[in-house]
Design an enzyme around this catalytic site. Structure first.
Site, PDB file in Angstrom:
ATOM      1  N   GLN A  87       0.923  -1.117   0.112  1.00  0.00           N
ATOM      2  CA  GLN A  87       0.098  -0.158  -0.023  1.00  0.00           C
ATOM      3  C   GLN A  87       0.906   1.331   0.030  1.00  0.00           C
ATOM      4  O   GLN A  87       0.708   2.040   1.048  1.00  0.00           O
ATOM      5  CB  GLN A  87      -1.046  -0.147   1.128  1.00  0.00           C
ATOM      6  CG  GLN A  87      -2.289  -0.829   1.163  1.00  0.00           C
ATOM      7  CD  GLN A  87      -3.142  -0.382   0.015  1.00  0.00           C
ATOM      8  OE1 GLN A  87      -3.122   0.811  -0.257  1.00  0.00           O
ATOM      9  NE2 GLN A  87      -4.322  -1.356  -0.361  1.00  0.00           N
ATOM     10  N   SER A  88       1.793   1.122  -0.994  1.00  0.00           N
ATOM     11  CA  SER A  88       2.776   2.358  -0.833  1.00  0.00           C
ATOM     12  C   SER A  88       2.272   3.521  -1.597  1.00  0.00           C
ATOM     13  O   SER A  88       1.842   3.611  -2.691  1.00  0.00           O
ATOM     14  CB  SER A  88       3.999   1.799  -1.709  1.00  0.00           C
ATOM     15  OG  SER A  88       4.912   2.975  -1.985  1.00  0.00           O
TER      16      SER A  88
END
Ligand code: PLP
Length: 337
Positions: A87-88
């Site tokens: 979930q960058s």
């Protein structure tokens, strides 16, 4: 030229020695958060809206990508390959920036493909990235190399962004520039900052500490970390010194110069905290400003706690630097219901 603009011009000349592309929207607004100040009974609070850098929902990595991708373009790649977290925020902004430059992006994200695709990952797909999942960092590295070889075998020109040496320096330079913007924006109002707050794992903060050293102003720089994986003060000082050398600023930073609070991490990196969630709600409900529960909410929790402790006078100017990350509110939807 006034004293302020002379020093600023000199710093900007040093920054301009690095190759750079124009990707992010700049300069971002500095907004006074009057309702928030009133509710907290505290100082004047301003929010530097670096969540509004434009591309793919914005955030702090876009200014940094201007330098990293300029460096990458020397090899004339047609494909950027990058390995990051599932979930960058960085991944999302990288895909958006590459789209603007007409480059294809391949992401190798650490983690399993979730049943429900949300948050940054959803935006990665919307932006058209080719997404792969790696079980751990060792597998991720092997996949980066294999995918690069596949691109080459197909006649393409890959650039593995993880091997780009500019990440740390690019972040520091970006936030040196942000500090100049903040000081100039406040100067137009006849004010100067007493203290800046920013979510920091050491890169952007390094630039703000360089600004502290270079400008004739006394302000405090309070980084608040979202992770306990690194010793932030030593990391920040190292990056600041590398940056100072890279663009010829002629100053040195000691880890004792670095103020970074590690008491708002909560249970750990990537896990929302009660104090962080309260700060996210507070900013949303007083100012309509959306933070996130992983980075900016925890940094705002630091600011809120310090104001409540009475650390600031009512006419102090405290600036909260909003570094983005907002898609995480959708990943953590249950927190807001
Ligand atoms: C929203 C947000 N804020 C802050 C940070 C930390 O930035 P830095 O690594 O420059 O300290 C990150 C890093 O990914 C981020 O995504």
């Amino acid at each position: 030229m006034s004293g302020l603009s002379e020093i600023h011009a000199r710093i900007r000349q040093s920054i301009a020695t690095l190759p750079r592309l124009d990707i992010a929207l700049k300069k971002t607004p500095l907004e006074e958060a009057r309702n928030l100040s009133r509710v907290l009974g505290g100082p004047r609070i301003f929010v530097k809206r670096d969540d509004l850098t434009g591309v793919a929902l914005g955030g702090n990595k876009l200014r940094n990508l201007e330098f990293r991708l300029a460096h990458a373009m020397k090899d004339e790649p047609d494909t950027v390959i990058v390995g990051l977290d599932l979930q960058s925020n960085s991944a999302r902004q990288t895909v958006g920036a590459c789209n603007k430059l007409g480059l294809r992006t391949i992401l190798v994200l650490e983690g399993r493909r979730p049943d429900t695709i949300q948050g940054n990952l959803l935006v990665d797909y919307l932006l058209g990235a080719e997404v792969h999942f790696a079980a751990d960092v060792t597998q991720q590295r092997a996949m980066l190399d294999r995918l690069a070889a596949d691109v080459r075998a197909g006649g393409g020109r890959p650039h593995i962004l993880n091997d780009n040496p500019m990440f740390d320096i690019a972040s520091a330079v970006a936030y040196l520039e942000v500090t100049l913007e903040i000081v100039e924006q406040l100067d137009e109002l006849g004010r100067a900052p007493a203290c800046l707050y920013m979510s920091s794992s050491g890169k952007g903060q390094a630039g703000m500490i360089l600004a502290q050293k270079l400008l004739d102003l006394r302000f405090a720089m309070h980084g608040v970390t979202a992770t306990d994986e690194f010793h932030i003060p030593s990391r920040t000082a190292t990056i600041a010194n590398e940056t100072s050398a890279a663009i010829g600023l002629g100053v040195t930073v000691d880890e004792k110069d670095v103020v970074n609070f590690d008491d708002f991490v909560g249970e750990g990196y990537g896990i929302p905290s009660e104090a962080g969630n309260e700060a996210v709600r507070l900013f949303a409900r007083t100012e309509g400003i959306i933070l996130d529960p992983i980075y900016t909410g925890k940094a705002a929790a630091g600011l809120v706690a310090h104001v409540r402790e009475g650390r600031f006078a009512n006419d102090d100017v405290v600036v909260f630097v909003h570094t983005g990350g907002t898609p995480a509110i959708f990943t953590w939807n249950e927190l807001w219901l």
